[in-house]
Design a protein around this motif. Sequence first.
Motif, PDB file in Angstrom:
ATOM      1  N   TRP A  45      -7.706   1.863  -6.137  1.00 33.81           N
ATOM      2  CA  TRP A  45      -7.426   2.679  -4.750  1.00 33.81           C
ATOM      3  C   TRP A  45      -6.538   1.562  -3.755  1.00 33.81           C
ATOM      4  CZ3 TRP A  45     -11.468   4.265  -0.385  1.00 33.81           C
ATOM      5  CH2 TRP A  45     -10.583   4.934   0.639  1.00 33.81           C
ATOM      6  N   ILE A  46      -7.269   0.292  -3.695  1.00 34.54           N
ATOM      7  CA  ILE A  46      -6.643  -0.525  -2.853  1.00 34.54           C
ATOM      8  C   ILE A  46      -5.198  -1.074  -3.373  1.00 34.54           C
ATOM      9  CG2 ILE A  46      -7.084  -3.243  -2.163  1.00 34.54           C
ATOM     10  CD1 ILE A  46     -10.261  -2.640  -2.411  1.00 34.54           C
TER      11      ILE A  46
ATOM     12  N   GLY B  46      -3.064   0.829  -4.664  1.00 32.07           N
ATOM     13  CA  GLY B  46      -2.118   1.801  -4.469  1.00 32.07           C
ATOM     14  C   GLY B  46      -1.827   2.707  -5.639  1.00 32.07           C
TER      15      GLY B  46
ATOM     16  N   GLU C 148      -6.796   8.349  -2.412  1.00 29.27           N
ATOM     17  CA  GLU C 148      -8.308   8.369  -1.934  1.00 29.27           C
ATOM     18  C   GLU C 148      -9.119   9.502  -2.488  1.00 29.27           C
ATOM     19  OE1 GLU C 148     -10.929   8.728   2.413  1.00 29.27           O
ATOM     20  OE2 GLU C 148      -8.934   8.575   2.208  1.00 29.27           O
TER      21      GLU C 148
ATOM     22  N   LYS D 101     -11.167   2.177   3.333  1.00 29.36           N
ATOM     23  CA  LYS D 101     -10.311   2.709   4.165  1.00 29.36           C
ATOM     24  C   LYS D 101      -9.887   2.155   5.487  1.00 29.36           C
ATOM     25  CE  LYS D 101      -9.172   7.397   6.443  1.00 29.36           C
ATOM     26  NZ  LYS D 101      -7.975   7.586   5.597  1.00 29.36           N
TER      27      LYS D 101
ATOM     28  N   LEU E 266      -7.495  -0.749   4.558  1.00 27.71           N
ATOM     29  CA  LEU E 266      -6.123  -0.280   4.332  1.00 27.71           C
ATOM     30  C   LEU E 266      -5.483   0.077   5.337  1.00 27.71           C
ATOM     31  CD1 LEU E 266      -6.953   1.539   0.813  1.00 27.71           C
ATOM     32  CD2 LEU E 266      -5.849  -0.512   0.948  1.00 27.71           C
ATOM     33  N   ASP E 267      -6.312   0.737   6.401  1.00 27.99           N
ATOM     34  CA  ASP E 267      -5.568   1.112   7.486  1.00 27.99           C
ATOM     35  C   ASP E 267      -4.937  -0.119   8.211  1.00 27.99           C
ATOM     36  OD1 ASP E 267      -6.011   3.921   7.258  1.00 27.99           O
ATOM     37  OD2 ASP E 267      -7.797   3.852   8.473  1.00 27.99           O
TER      38      ASP E 267
ATOM     39  N   ILE F 113      -4.048  -3.052   6.517  1.00 27.06           N
ATOM     40  CA  ILE F 113      -3.526  -4.047   5.713  1.00 27.06           C
ATOM     41  C   ILE F 113      -2.144  -4.615   6.011  1.00 27.06           C
ATOM     42  CG2 ILE F 113      -2.337  -2.577   3.904  1.00 27.06           C
ATOM     43  CD1 ILE F 113      -4.130  -4.143   1.896  1.00 27.06           C
TER      44      ILE F 113
ATOM     45  N   ARG G 114      -0.856  -5.932  -3.532  1.00 32.47           N
ATOM     46  CA  ARG G 114      -0.232  -5.283  -2.244  1.00 32.47           C
ATOM     47  C   ARG G 114       0.651  -6.415  -1.492  1.00 32.47           C
ATOM     48  NH1 ARG G 114      -2.996  -0.261  -0.706  1.00 32.47           N
ATOM     49  NH2 ARG G 114      -1.683  -0.593   1.403  1.00 32.47           N
TER      50      ARG G 114
END
Length: 227
Positions: free
Chosen positions: A54-55, A57, A61, A138, A141-142, A144, A169
């Motif tokens: 998930w991190i 990408g 989620e 979350k 990631l919001d 990052i 990322r």
Amino acid sequence: MAEMPVNKIAIIGQSPAACAFIEAFRAAGRTQPDIRLFTLGDPYPSRRFLFPQWIAGEISEDQVSCAPPDFFTAHKVTLCDKKIHRLNLKKQRIVTDDKEVWDYDALLMADCETTALPALRGNQKFGLFTLRRRDEVKEMLDNITLVETAVIQSGTLRGLKTALALRKRGLEVVWISGEGQILAGELESACAGIVRDLLEQEGVRVITENSVTAVLGESDMRAVRLG
């Protein structure tokens, strides 16, 4: 001695074990007891081993969830994402952080990951995460896009995968291990050396035999001190 009736079941936790119990319990024809699942701030139980994907990408989620939202409706489960303020085992009572009280007849603890941070100076600053729960991932990631460098202190395979995910990322990544080699509890020295070389080829800076002793910055984390 007659069995005490079970009318209310409380489940505390965010792991697949919660969903497995619910499915097996209802499949046995037990439709009557009221089941409430306390997910401790997360919307649904999660498959934490998928957090690195998930991190990175690679998945969304929703794909981290153990079950879709209609699973809980179909199995007559009430979800509660409030955090627990007090758990009284003697009185069989749960009090949430907004003072809601829920009494239960049976309690299941389903692998409750803690987000307690290590006792080091500056651990209250924003930007320090355990990444053990969905809400923390979350939040990271919001934010990052505001980050250039990530420091990971870990000795686990999940930490390794997270380091590679953050590299994907585009972040500069430093992985710190307190042991003399990476994954000391899982790999022999020669294998650990090979894995370290591969990590460094991917652009991850590896530091062993060291640990974070302080988090530096004003309200936000800006750097760490090793020692």
